[in-house]
Design a protein around this motif. Structure first.
Motif, mmCIF file in Angstrom:
data_model
loop_
_atom_site.group_PDB
_atom_site.id
_atom_site.type_symbol
_atom_site.label_atom_id
_atom_site.label_comp_id
_atom_site.label_asym_id
_atom_site.label_seq_id
_atom_site.Cartn_x
_atom_site.Cartn_y
_atom_site.Cartn_z
ATOM 1 N N ARG A 190 19.199 -18.578 42.333
ATOM 2 C CA ARG A 190 19.648 -18.135 43.651
ATOM 3 C C ARG A 190 20.628 -16.988 43.479
ATOM 4 N NH1 ARG A 190 22.011 -23.006 46.655
ATOM 5 N NH2 ARG A 190 23.188 -23.000 44.752
ATOM 6 N N ARG A 191 20.765 -16.225 44.531
ATOM 7 C CA ARG A 191 21.690 -15.092 44.510
ATOM 8 C C ARG A 191 22.585 -15.137 45.744
ATOM 9 N NH1 ARG A 191 20.308 -10.737 40.933
ATOM 10 N NH2 ARG A 191 18.395 -11.214 39.816
ATOM 11 N N THR A 192 23.779 -14.598 45.555
ATOM 12 C CA THR A 192 24.694 -14.475 46.690
ATOM 13 C C THR A 192 24.208 -13.329 47.569
ATOM 14 O OG1 THR A 192 26.106 -12.865 45.571
ATOM 15 C CG2 THR A 192 26.643 -15.213 45.243
ATOM 16 N N LYS A 193 24.833 -13.187 48.714
ATOM 17 C CA LYS A 193 24.475 -12.067 49.597
ATOM 18 C C LYS A 193 24.686 -10.733 48.898
ATOM 19 C CE LYS A 193 25.308 -14.541 53.855
ATOM 20 N NZ LYS A 193 26.093 -14.666 55.064
ATOM 21 N N GLY A 194 25.617 -10.701 47.983
ATOM 22 C CA GLY A 194 25.886 -9.487 47.220
ATOM 23 C C GLY A 194 24.950 -9.291 46.034
ATOM 24 N N GLY A 195 24.009 -10.225 45.819
ATOM 25 C CA GLY A 195 23.023 -10.090 44.750
ATOM 26 C C GLY A 195 23.410 -10.710 43.416
ATOM 27 N N MET A 196 24.580 -11.365 43.363
ATOM 28 C CA MET A 196 24.985 -11.991 42.099
ATOM 29 C C MET A 196 24.233 -13.296 41.884
ATOM 30 S SD MET A 196 29.084 -11.286 41.835
ATOM 31 C CE MET A 196 29.110 -12.207 40.336
ATOM 32 N N ARG A 197 23.801 -13.496 40.663
ATOM 33 C CA ARG A 197 23.082 -14.722 40.318
ATOM 34 C C ARG A 197 24.023 -15.923 40.398
ATOM 35 N NH1 ARG A 197 21.676 -10.636 37.047
ATOM 36 N NH2 ARG A 197 19.468 -10.176 36.775
ATOM 37 N N GLN A 198 23.459 -17.039 40.861
ATOM 38 C CA GLN A 198 24.190 -18.296 40.900
ATOM 39 C C GLN A 198 23.364 -19.334 40.144
ATOM 40 O OE1 GLN A 198 24.685 -18.797 45.218
ATOM 41 N NE2 GLN A 198 26.886 -18.575 44.840
ATOM 42 N N PHE A 199 23.977 -19.943 39.147
ATOM 43 C CA PHE A 199 23.276 -20.900 38.306
ATOM 44 C C PHE A 199 23.709 -22.307 38.645
ATOM 45 C CE2 PHE A 199 23.219 -16.900 36.166
ATOM 46 C CZ PHE A 199 21.987 -16.843 35.540
ATOM 47 N N ASP A 200 22.720 -23.148 38.982
ATOM 48 C CA ASP A 200 23.015 -24.559 39.211
ATOM 49 C C ASP A 200 22.714 -25.337 37.930
ATOM 50 O OD1 ASP A 200 20.237 -24.731 39.115
ATOM 51 O OD2 ASP A 200 20.008 -25.087 41.260
ATOM 52 N N GLU A 201 22.992 -26.628 37.935
ATOM 53 C CA GLU A 201 22.812 -27.452 36.740
ATOM 54 C C GLU A 201 21.361 -27.493 36.277
ATOM 55 O OE1 GLU A 201 25.011 -28.746 34.553
ATOM 56 O OE2 GLU A 201 26.452 -27.642 35.763
ATOM 57 N N GLU A 202 20.421 -27.486 37.197
ATOM 58 C CA GLU A 202 19.003 -27.506 36.826
ATOM 59 C C GLU A 202 18.627 -26.240 36.047
ATOM 60 O OE1 GLU A 202 14.516 -27.844 38.733
ATOM 61 O OE2 GLU A 202 16.244 -27.933 40.074
ATOM 62 N N THR A 203 19.109 -25.107 36.495
ATOM 63 C CA THR A 203 18.819 -23.847 35.806
ATOM 64 C C THR A 203 19.482 -23.833 34.427
ATOM 65 O OG1 THR A 203 18.692 -22.722 37.940
ATOM 66 C CG2 THR A 203 18.896 -21.333 36.003
ATOM 67 N N ILE A 204 20.679 -24.381 34.346
ATOM 68 C CA ILE A 204 21.372 -24.463 33.062
ATOM 69 C C ILE A 204 20.584 -25.363 32.102
ATOM 70 C CG2 ILE A 204 23.472 -25.310 31.931
ATOM 71 C CD1 ILE A 204 24.979 -24.206 34.454
ATOM 72 N N GLU A 205 20.032 -26.458 32.615
ATOM 73 C CA GLU A 205 19.194 -27.328 31.787
ATOM 74 C C GLU A 205 17.977 -26.569 31.277
ATOM 75 O OE1 GLU A 205 18.151 -31.117 33.578
ATOM 76 O OE2 GLU A 205 20.193 -31.343 34.341
ATOM 77 N N TRP A 206 17.360 -25.744 32.146
ATOM 78 C CA TRP A 206 16.205 -24.947 31.723
ATOM 79 C C TRP A 206 16.603 -23.972 30.612
ATOM 80 C CZ3 TRP A 206 11.421 -26.121 32.144
ATOM 81 C CH2 TRP A 206 10.944 -26.820 33.252
ATOM 82 N N LEU A 207 17.756 -23.355 30.764
ATOM 83 C CA LEU A 207 18.232 -22.433 29.724
ATOM 84 C C LEU A 207 18.405 -23.150 28.389
ATOM 85 C CD1 LEU A 207 20.837 -20.207 31.589
ATOM 86 C CD2 LEU A 207 18.892 -19.390 30.239
ATOM 87 N N LYS A 208 18.991 -24.322 28.429
ATOM 88 C CA LYS A 208 19.162 -25.106 27.196
ATOM 89 C C LYS A 208 17.802 -25.446 26.587
ATOM 90 C CE LYS A 208 23.536 -27.328 28.436
ATOM 91 N NZ LYS A 208 24.169 -28.620 28.808
ATOM 92 N N LEU A 209 16.848 -25.809 27.435
ATOM 93 C CA LEU A 209 15.518 -26.148 26.951
ATOM 94 C C LEU A 209 14.828 -24.923 26.352
ATOM 95 C CD1 LEU A 209 13.281 -28.221 26.601
ATOM 96 C CD2 LEU A 209 12.513 -27.667 28.923
ATOM 97 N N ILE A 210 14.950 -23.778 26.995
ATOM 98 C CA ILE A 210 14.357 -22.546 26.468
ATOM 99 C C ILE A 210 14.913 -22.252 25.084
ATOM 100 C CG2 ILE A 210 14.276 -20.029 26.752
ATOM 101 C CD1 ILE A 210 14.243 -20.595 29.840
ATOM 102 N N GLU A 211 16.216 -22.337 24.930
ATOM 103 C CA GLU A 211 16.838 -22.072 23.628
ATOM 104 C C GLU A 211 16.351 -23.068 22.579
ATOM 105 O OE1 GLU A 211 19.180 -19.387 22.701
ATOM 106 O OE2 GLU A 211 17.953 -18.758 24.406
#
Length: 154
Positions: free
Chosen positions: A32-53
């Motif tokens: 997800r992104r803020t109105k200003g376009g900054m990425r926002q990472f939730d716990e599910e996305t962080i889990e995906w990142l850990k799995l990718i690594e």
């Protein structure tokens, strides 16, 4: 919890540029992104990142990881394919561990060899010993190194 890319990068030790690359390649489709376009990472996305690594460390390419991610979004119908992927990776890791154990045994032998030579003040005394005069755990590797044994299977 919604972390920034900087927070996630620091927390996981993954460069922000790598995280952006993963997103660009479709490995993190639901950021997800803020109105200003900054990425926002939730716990599910962080889990995906850990799995990718983790999957990268098992030897999977990013294309293969993308296939896994695509299968994951398809739900229960792809459970057998995902299981097969992990079973193949498990076997590949076991084979790599077996090879590393052989290498470690050789390195252990060479450490013992040079420690013994250092204590004796020369390599000559070791070179004159028969295989049976070496510690039992190193006799096979010594024979293999000297070509007396057709195959190294330690």
């Amino acid at each position: 919890m919604n972390d920034t890319i900087k927070d996630v990068s620091e927390r996981l030790g993954i460069p922000a540029s790598t995280i952006r690359y993963y997103e660009k390649k479709g490995l993190l489709p639901n950021i997800r992104r803020t109105k200003g376009g900054m990425r926002q990472f939730d716990e599910e996305t962080i889990e995906w990142l850990k799995l990718i690594e983790c999957l990268k460390k098992t030897g999977l390419s990013l294309a293969q990881i993308r296939e896994f991610m695509d299968m994951s979004t398809q739900g229960d119908a792809t459970i057998p394919q995902r299981l097969a992927l992990f079973q193949r990776q498990r076997e590949a890791i076991r084979e790599e561990i077996r090879q590393l154990e052989e290498i470690l045994h050789l390195v252990d032998y060479k450490c013992w060899y040079y420690e013994t030579a250092q204590n004796e003040g020369t390599l000559q005394l070791l070179a004159q010993r028969s295989d049976e005069d070496f510690p039992q755990e190193y006799q096979e590797v010594r024979r293999w190194l000297r070509g007396s044994d057709g195959e190294h299977s330690s």
